[in-house]
Design an enzyme around this catalytic site. Sequence first.
Site, mmCIF file in Angstrom:
data_model
loop_
_atom_site.group_PDB
_atom_site.id
_atom_site.type_symbol
_atom_site.label_atom_id
_atom_site.label_comp_id
_atom_site.label_asym_id
_atom_site.label_seq_id
_atom_site.Cartn_x
_atom_site.Cartn_y
_atom_site.Cartn_z
ATOM 1 N N GLY A 191 77.364 103.798 55.913
ATOM 2 C CA GLY A 191 78.714 103.918 55.153
ATOM 3 C C GLY A 191 79.102 102.164 54.975
ATOM 4 O O GLY A 191 79.413 101.789 56.697
ATOM 5 N N THR A 198 80.510 100.752 51.665
ATOM 6 C CA THR A 198 81.405 100.717 50.602
ATOM 7 C C THR A 198 82.921 101.162 51.021
ATOM 8 O O THR A 198 82.722 102.078 51.335
ATOM 9 C CB THR A 198 80.587 101.244 49.148
ATOM 10 O OG1 THR A 198 79.627 100.409 49.303
ATOM 11 C CG2 THR A 198 81.495 100.920 48.369
ATOM 12 N N SER A 254 73.613 92.732 39.464
ATOM 13 C CA SER A 254 73.033 91.887 39.737
ATOM 14 C C SER A 254 73.509 90.440 39.638
ATOM 15 O O SER A 254 72.983 89.839 40.371
ATOM 16 C CB SER A 254 72.672 91.459 37.583
ATOM 17 O OG SER A 254 71.483 92.858 38.369
ATOM 18 N N ARG A 302 51.887 111.190 19.704
ATOM 19 C CA ARG A 302 52.056 111.128 18.885
ATOM 20 C C ARG A 302 52.256 110.920 17.413
ATOM 21 O O ARG A 302 51.547 109.284 17.328
ATOM 22 C CB ARG A 302 53.841 110.212 18.654
ATOM 23 C CG ARG A 302 55.285 110.516 17.371
ATOM 24 C CD ARG A 302 55.552 111.885 17.524
ATOM 25 N NE ARG A 302 56.586 111.866 15.909
ATOM 26 C CZ ARG A 302 56.933 112.099 15.370
ATOM 27 N NH1 ARG A 302 56.809 113.948 15.430
ATOM 28 N NH2 ARG A 302 58.104 113.065 14.146
ATOM 29 N N ILE A 312 78.816 107.062 49.120
ATOM 30 C CA ILE A 312 77.964 107.487 50.265
ATOM 31 C C ILE A 312 76.687 107.895 50.208
ATOM 32 O O ILE A 312 77.351 109.797 50.478
ATOM 33 C CB ILE A 312 78.305 107.742 51.920
ATOM 34 C CG1 ILE A 312 79.664 106.723 52.073
ATOM 35 C CG2 ILE A 312 77.985 107.990 52.546
ATOM 36 C CD1 ILE A 312 79.607 105.142 51.790
ATOM 37 N N GLU A 314 72.971 98.655 46.544
ATOM 38 C CA GLU A 314 72.266 96.931 47.093
ATOM 39 C C GLU A 314 73.035 95.776 46.324
ATOM 40 O O GLU A 314 72.465 94.681 46.831
ATOM 41 C CB GLU A 314 71.111 97.100 46.877
ATOM 42 C CG GLU A 314 70.591 98.402 47.685
ATOM 43 C CD GLU A 314 71.080 98.298 48.897
ATOM 44 O OE1 GLU A 314 71.836 97.605 50.297
ATOM 45 O OE2 GLU A 314 70.843 99.545 49.842
ATOM 46 N N SER A 363 82.436 94.621 47.593
ATOM 47 C CA SER A 363 81.123 93.571 47.435
ATOM 48 C C SER A 363 82.070 93.272 48.870
ATOM 49 O O SER A 363 81.463 91.817 49.634
ATOM 50 C CB SER A 363 80.662 92.875 46.872
ATOM 51 O OG SER A 363 79.829 94.004 45.268
#
Length: 382
Positions: free
Chosen positions: A125, A127, A367, A269, A158, A364, A133
């Site tokens: 834990g 966040t 971008s 297909r 979490i 994590e 962030s």
Amino acid sequence: MLHTYENEQLALVRESARQFAKDFIKPHIMDWDEKQFFPVELFKKMGQQGFMGILVPEAYNGSGLGYQEYITILDEISKVCGSIGLSVAAHNSLCTNHILSFANEEQKRRYLPKLATAEWIGAWGLTETGSGSDAGGLATTAVKDGDYYIINGSKTFITHAISGDVAVVMVRTGEKGHKRNVTAFIMEKGTPGFSAGQKIDKLGMRASETASLFFDNCRVHKDQVIGEEGDGFVQALKLLDGGRISIAALSLGIARGAYECALRYANEREQFGQPIFNFQDVGFKLADMATKIEASELLVRQAGQLKNEGLKVTKEGAMAKLYASEVAVEVSNESVQIHGGYGFTKDFPAEKFFRDAKLCTIGEGTSAIQKMVIAREIKKDV
């Protein structure tokens, strides 16, 4: 797909993970996804297989393997189900690895054997609702009271918050803005004042349990501190370097799964008397997908090798995570496109890969955060 870097051990690990995913995960993925069911018993079985303590030394009942084997296992599991891959990654690289990397010997002997065998499921834990962030601005606090700390606050998003038996949580023990103001605590389920919220209803990764953690005058002994008071933020940053490799490997597996189902569909297909693979637009899409997956794997493997050698991996881990996660989103999108209308239905696997992939560009660190990390690292080369 040929894996030219593999030695005999990696090939055996890959086959073991592939067979496990085929036998025990694939038959249930849509049922688990629809019900948002977290299959605890599956993870117990993976513990017996050695997939829940991959990096843990054998002395603590772990598999004693390295990051290349870890990447391979995550790749094969995530190729079948991103949700299960995400939970394997969170358990191994966050909770378990935090204790392995920074705990004292007594703490390691108490917790690692249970985590490595999945007797206990782990959570981690950091966040919070107001500080995604901004880890230095945590609102959850621990106040010293003799040999104990009194913890109040909450954590959100979490993994394994409800089913987890133990969690490593980062809590502020100093004033906001001060250096060394975050401390890591090991929290066991059943501790008075420590509870979980309702399961969060998610777009994708639905079989990987996500919820909030709450701390209401939670009394924790100083023996549950990992390292020294104030070490938590530095520990978390070091851990997230490896965590980026986890998400990159997860992304690689999702991209590979989306690509392989599109490749099969394009060969089966038929339109206008021939497989749609023969149409240049489809064939070129698949060529691009295959190339970007190969490039993703090279980045992930490079980061894994550096990690195995004990070298700094901040830049390489961020690059792998950035590129592989964006490729996973792109490839899963193209997989839906190649399936056409069928790709928009739950009768084909493309739509699930599409939903699962997006979290890889968020978990994590987004971008944009990865680019900030990379930019900071490459500036040192000037």
